[in-house]
Design an enzyme around this catalytic site. Structure first.
Site, PDB file in Angstrom:
ATOM      1  N   LYS A 204      34.605  38.382  32.468  1.00 21.80           N
ATOM      2  CA  LYS A 204      35.537  38.310  33.579  1.00 21.80           C
ATOM      3  C   LYS A 204      36.906  37.997  32.999  1.00 21.80           C
ATOM      4  O   LYS A 204      37.098  36.966  32.347  1.00 21.80           O
ATOM      5  CB  LYS A 204      35.105  37.223  34.553  1.00 21.80           C
ATOM      6  CG  LYS A 204      36.118  37.008  35.647  1.00 21.80           C
ATOM      7  CD  LYS A 204      35.505  36.326  36.822  1.00 21.80           C
ATOM      8  CE  LYS A 204      36.488  36.202  37.942  1.00 21.80           C
ATOM      9  NZ  LYS A 204      35.868  35.592  39.114  1.00 21.80           N
ATOM     10  N   ARG A 214      42.390  36.970  46.608  1.00 23.62           N
ATOM     11  CA  ARG A 214      42.812  35.574  46.792  1.00 23.62           C
ATOM     12  C   ARG A 214      43.402  35.361  48.179  1.00 23.62           C
ATOM     13  O   ARG A 214      43.244  34.307  48.778  1.00 23.62           O
ATOM     14  CB  ARG A 214      43.783  35.149  45.694  1.00 23.62           C
ATOM     15  CG  ARG A 214      43.048  35.039  44.363  1.00 23.62           C
ATOM     16  CD  ARG A 214      43.920  34.568  43.209  1.00 23.62           C
ATOM     17  NE  ARG A 214      43.146  34.645  41.965  1.00 23.62           N
ATOM     18  CZ  ARG A 214      43.665  34.563  40.762  1.00 23.62           C
ATOM     19  NH1 ARG A 214      44.964  34.390  40.622  1.00 23.62           N
ATOM     20  NH2 ARG A 214      42.891  34.642  39.698  1.00 23.62           N
ATOM     21  N   GLU A 243      30.062  36.821  24.653  1.00 24.41           N
ATOM     22  CA  GLU A 243      29.727  36.277  25.985  1.00 24.41           C
ATOM     23  C   GLU A 243      28.398  36.853  26.477  1.00 24.41           C
ATOM     24  O   GLU A 243      27.548  36.137  27.013  1.00 24.41           O
ATOM     25  CB  GLU A 243      30.827  36.630  27.005  1.00 24.41           C
ATOM     26  CG  GLU A 243      32.097  35.784  26.900  1.00 24.41           C
ATOM     27  CD  GLU A 243      31.935  34.389  27.497  1.00 24.41           C
ATOM     28  OE1 GLU A 243      30.827  34.044  27.948  1.00 24.41           O
ATOM     29  OE2 GLU A 243      32.920  33.638  27.499  1.00 24.41           O
ATOM     30  N   LYS A 258      34.421  42.693  34.812  1.00 23.27           N
ATOM     31  CA  LYS A 258      35.342  42.575  35.934  1.00 23.27           C
ATOM     32  C   LYS A 258      36.735  42.304  35.427  1.00 23.27           C
ATOM     33  O   LYS A 258      36.873  41.401  34.590  1.00 23.27           O
ATOM     34  CB  LYS A 258      34.849  41.428  36.825  1.00 23.27           C
ATOM     35  CG  LYS A 258      35.785  41.059  37.954  1.00 23.27           C
ATOM     36  CD  LYS A 258      35.201  39.885  38.697  1.00 23.27           C
ATOM     37  CE  LYS A 258      36.137  39.500  39.818  1.00 23.27           C
ATOM     38  NZ  LYS A 258      35.678  38.330  40.530  1.00 23.27           N
ATOM     39  N   SER A 284      39.524  43.800  44.103  1.00 19.67           N
ATOM     40  CA  SER A 284      40.408  43.985  45.257  1.00 19.67           C
ATOM     41  C   SER A 284      41.675  44.775  44.913  1.00 19.67           C
ATOM     42  O   SER A 284      42.066  45.684  45.647  1.00 19.67           O
ATOM     43  CB  SER A 284      40.780  42.617  45.837  1.00 19.67           C
ATOM     44  OG  SER A 284      41.413  41.807  44.857  1.00 19.67           O
ATOM     45  N   TYR A 323      34.480  47.443  47.365  1.00 18.97           N
ATOM     46  CA  TYR A 323      34.802  47.339  48.796  1.00 18.97           C
ATOM     47  C   TYR A 323      34.709  48.709  49.462  1.00 18.97           C
ATOM     48  O   TYR A 323      34.717  48.821  50.672  1.00 18.97           O
ATOM     49  CB  TYR A 323      36.200  46.728  48.978  1.00 18.97           C
ATOM     50  CG  TYR A 323      36.303  45.370  48.304  1.00 18.97           C
ATOM     51  CD1 TYR A 323      35.825  44.230  48.931  1.00 18.97           C
ATOM     52  CD2 TYR A 323      36.827  45.241  47.016  1.00 18.97           C
ATOM     53  CE1 TYR A 323      35.878  42.987  48.312  1.00 18.97           C
ATOM     54  CE2 TYR A 323      36.881  44.012  46.373  1.00 18.97           C
ATOM     55  CZ  TYR A 323      36.405  42.889  47.030  1.00 18.97           C
ATOM     56  OH  TYR A 323      36.444  41.666  46.406  1.00 18.97           O
TER      57      TYR A 323
HETATM   58  C1  PBG Z   1      36.687  33.837  41.304  1.00 23.29           C
HETATM   59  C2  PBG Z   1      36.645  35.208  41.846  1.00 23.29           C
HETATM   60  C3  PBG Z   1      37.643  36.180  41.687  1.00 23.29           C
HETATM   61  C4  PBG Z   1      37.211  37.310  42.361  1.00 23.29           C
HETATM   62  C5  PBG Z   1      35.958  37.039  42.899  1.00 23.29           C
HETATM   63  N1  PBG Z   1      35.619  35.714  42.571  1.00 23.29           N
HETATM   64  C6  PBG Z   1      38.905  36.140  40.898  1.00 23.29           C
HETATM   65  C7  PBG Z   1      39.868  35.057  41.124  1.00 23.29           C
HETATM   66  O1  PBG Z   1      40.292  34.765  42.245  1.00 23.29           O
HETATM   67  O2  PBG Z   1      40.284  34.503  40.116  1.00 23.29           O
HETATM   68  C8  PBG Z   1      37.992  38.584  42.459  1.00 23.29           C
HETATM   69  C9  PBG Z   1      37.425  39.658  43.268  1.00 23.29           C
HETATM   70  C10 PBG Z   1      38.392  40.724  43.634  1.00 23.29           C
HETATM   71  O3  PBG Z   1      39.579  40.709  43.248  1.00 23.29           O
HETATM   72  O4  PBG Z   1      37.945  41.631  44.344  1.00 23.29           O
HETATM   73  N2  PBG Z   1      35.496  33.169  41.313  1.00 23.29           N
END
Ligand code: PBG
Length: 335
Positions: A204, A214, A243, A258, A284, A323
């Site tokens: 990640k 967010r 990892e 991700k 997102s 999504y």
């Molecule tokens: C953090 C988390 C994130 C996403 C899902 N869980 C990243 C973050 O805010 O740092 C991102 C998912 C997305 O952007 O679709 N646990």
């Protein structure tokens, strides 16, 4: 000097022959996308009868728990195998430790139960990361400006058991703490949940593509600083192998990369090296980028969506969190 003709140059090999007709293209096609490979991330909020559209993610909503049964049934009808839950928890319930994660009646738990009650055809993937519950929006417990690793791991291991009790089929860990997969596996086993799976957010990255998420979960305003002390540096690739090795040794059932599109090379490396179920998360910002391009008329949205899915398959991904999942499922079922 005599100029050679094309047959002399190619030795009679003409790559375009197989591209000539739709039927030849179908025959030589190497990768196919399928509804079976989709995981649908859903945003959940407090309240009743709420379905709030998200400004930066046109077509995506935050639903209250009572609306989840309909969404889950829709997923089942479309043949989408699994839903991943993300929650927007009230600021009043958030604190430095994210202790709300241990409330056996928190939003994640309620959402899990609602989806499990609605259908048994759709798998539920929960998340133990604390960003959904902390007052500072970080994924771990904050002490003196530091996201403390071991205390966070202890907390999320307990949360994993609560989520499994609520019916989660797979618990995911998206916070990149060291030793988390092994600790979660141990607590699940101790509590009798040997069969609950673990999806590790293995690679990640500290990415600029998480902005719209967010906003969706309400951490955009509260987050101070960045997540570079625990998420991976976008410049690194070997580190992802390291990892993955740890996550697999510790008991991860599937690993994930991700964001998705900017990290296709990482998916390929992990798949080649470990040959375990490997997922991609089209995050997102990737969603919003394609939607914006489509709305501006700069690109053919539908084509771009399907092309990104194909690229994940080509890179070696077994499944994709996106999504676009319901949209893709609809497109595929309409042939
Ligand atoms: C953090 C988390 C994130 C996403 C899902 N869980 C990243 C973050 O805010 O740092 C991102 C998912 C997305 O952007 O679709 N646990």
């Amino acid at each position: 000097m005599t100029r050679r003709n094309v047959d002399e140059i190619t030795g009679n090999r003409r790559m375009r022959r197989n591209r000539r007709f739709e039927w030849t293209r179908r025959l030589v096609r190497e990768n196919r996308i399928a509804t079976d490979d989709l995981i649908w991330p859903i945003f959940v909020c407090e309240g009743k009868a709420v379905s709030e559209p998200l400004g930066s993610m046109p077509g995506v909503f935050r639903h209250s728990v009572d609306r989840l049964s309909a969404e889950a049934k829709r997923a089942a009808e479309l043949g989408i195998p699994a839903i991943a839950i993300f929650t927007n928890v009230d600021v009043a319930k958030r604190d430095i430790e994210g202790s709300e994660v241990l409330n056996p009646d928190n939003l994640m738990i309620k959402a899990t139960k609602a989806i499990k009650n609605a259908t048994d055809e759709v798998g539920v993937i929960t998340d133990v990361a604390l960003d959904l519950f902390t007052s500072h929006g970080h994924d771990g417990i904050l002490r003196d400006g530091i996201i403390v690793n071991d205390e966070t791991v202890e907390q999320i291991s307990k949360a994993a058991v609560l989520q499994a009790e609520a019916g989660a089929d797979i618990v995911s860990a998206s916070e990149m703490m060291d030793g988390r997969i092994g600790a979660i596996r141990d607590s699940l086993n101790d509590a009798g949940f040997q069969d609950t799976g673990i999806l590790a957010y293995t690679a990640k990255y500290a990415s600029g593509f998480y902005g719209p998420y967010r906003e969706a979960v309400g951490t955009d305003q509260m987050l101070k600083g960045d997540k570079r002390t625990y998420f991976m540096d976008p410049a690194n690739s070997d580190e992802a192998l390291h990892e993955a090795q740890l996550d697999i040794e510790e008991g991860a059932d599937m690993i994930m990369v991700k964001p998705g599109m900017p990290y296709l090379d990482i998916i390929r490396r992990l798949k080649d090296e470990f040959a375990v179920p490997t997922f991609a998360y089209q995050v997102s910002g990737e969603y919003s980028m394609i939607k914006a391009g489509g709305e501006m008329g700069f690109l053919d949205e539908e084509r771009a969506i399907l092309e990104t899915m194909t690229s994940f398959k080509r890179a070696g991904a077994d499944a994709v969190l996106t999504y676009f999942a319901p949209r893709i499922a609809e497109l595929l079922s309409n042939g």
